[in-house]
Write an enzyme that holds these catalytic residues in place. Structure first.
Site, short mmCIF file in Angstrom:
data_model
loop_
_atom_site.label_atom_id
_atom_site.label_comp_id
_atom_site.label_asym_id
_atom_site.label_seq_id
_atom_site.Cartn_x
_atom_site.Cartn_y
_atom_site.Cartn_z
N SER A 235 1.69 16.43 -3.55
CA SER A 235 0.54 16.74 -4.16
C SER A 235 0.61 17.89 -4.90
O SER A 235 0.43 19.05 -4.20
CB SER A 235 -0.66 16.31 -3.57
N MET B 143 -9.24 15.29 -11.83
CA MET B 143 -10.67 15.16 -11.33
C MET B 143 -11.56 15.60 -12.44
O MET B 143 -11.08 16.65 -13.05
CB MET B 143 -10.81 16.27 -9.98
N ASP C 7 -3.21 8.64 0.91
CA ASP C 7 -3.48 10.08 0.45
C ASP C 7 -4.60 10.94 1.23
O ASP C 7 -5.80 10.20 1.18
CB ASP C 7 -3.76 9.83 -1.11
N GLY D 97 -4.70 14.54 3.95
CA GLY D 97 -4.54 14.68 5.22
C GLY D 97 -3.41 14.23 5.92
O GLY D 97 -3.39 14.09 7.28
N GLY E 296 -0.32 17.22 0.45
CA GLY E 296 -0.51 18.38 -0.28
C GLY E 296 -0.28 19.54 0.39
O GLY E 296 0.74 20.41 0.80
N MET F 296 -7.34 5.99 0.22
CA MET F 296 -7.89 7.22 0.35
C MET F 296 -7.91 7.47 2.05
O MET F 296 -8.45 6.48 2.52
CB MET F 296 -9.14 7.51 -0.23
N HIS G 1 -3.03 10.10 -10.23
CA HIS G 1 -4.29 9.63 -9.67
C HIS G 1 -5.19 10.04 -10.37
O HIS G 1 -5.74 11.25 -10.22
CB HIS G 1 -4.06 10.33 -8.17
#
Ligand code: DX5
Ligand code: ZN
Length: 219
Positions: free
Chosen positions: A9, A38, A176, A178, A198, A138, A67
């Protein structure tokens, strides 16, 4: 033998050294670039938009998995395709006419996918599944990197895997939020075929080796 897709990410990249980080991903064993957009409405955070994606595309040698965490994504599909998106995923919760939005993504020349928020059940996808190249589940509340993986994800992945197999499809299941070496194998065993990571990659001492380690763990 698995060849699970790893999608770093870019939200966790060093934006002042974006080209360096893009080249790191190019040279690594990673498969896609995961790009988080976002808008400060759909999620309580603002990330980046078209110019940054265009800059990433200029150097990227692997597909861009975009995304969209934005309200009414149908307003911007063609623009995201134009700046280089290869896959575009939209949230189930963000668009009223999901089928129309997915068609719009396909017509723009991209692969189309649907994202589910943490507590949106996979059952809502039953009828739209044949139209999805990918479903992104998610495993956190979207909006920020570096959050803790939520355990309820495993069950959702298993249910979705069953739905996909029952319909005889080969839809990707991407996870997506953690994702680390602590949950990656369990996610793959539950039926995931693509993992976004990420912080786990970019905050590690040697991102290239971290990606390699993930691939090895899942081989
Ligand atoms: C959050 C984004 C994620 C985020 C993942 O809403 O969709 O892609 O970058 O970051 P980590 O892997 O740090 O949880
Ligand atoms: Zn994401």
């Amino acid at each position: 033998m698995s060849n699970i897709i790893i999608a770093p990410s870019m939200l966790a990249a060093d934006f002042a050294n974006l080209q360096r980080d893009v080249e790191m991903v190019n040279a690594s064993e990673a498969d896609w670039f995961h790009i988080d957009v976002m808008d400060g409405h759909f999620v309580p955070n603002i990330s980046y938009g078209m110019p940054v994606i265009q800059a990433i595309k200029k150097h990227a040698t692997k597909p861009l998995d975009v995304h969209l965490m934005i309200e009414k994504p149908e307003r911007y599909i063609e623009e995201f395709a134009k700046v280089g998106a290869d896959i575009i995923t939209v949230h189930y919760e963000s668009t009223v006419h999901l089928h129309r939005t997915l068609t719009q993504i396909e017509d723009a020349g991209c692969k189309a996918g649907v994202v589910l928020n943490l507590t949106t059940p996979v059952s809502v996808l039953e009828d739209i599944l044949p139209k999805c190249y990918m479903v992104l589940i998610m495993s956190i509340n979207p909006g920020f990197g570096g959050q803790k993986f939520e355990e309820i994800t495993y069950n959702k992945v298993k249910k979705l895997r069953k739905m996909i197999d029952e319909q005889g499809l080969d839809t990707h299941i991407e996870i997506d939020g953690g994702v680390t070496d602590k949950n990656a194998k369990k996610l793959m065993d539950a039926g995931a075929t693509a993992l976004v990571a990420g912080s786990y990659i970019f905050k590690s001492e040697n991102p290239t080796e971290t990606i390699k380690g993930m691939k090895k763990l899942l081989s």
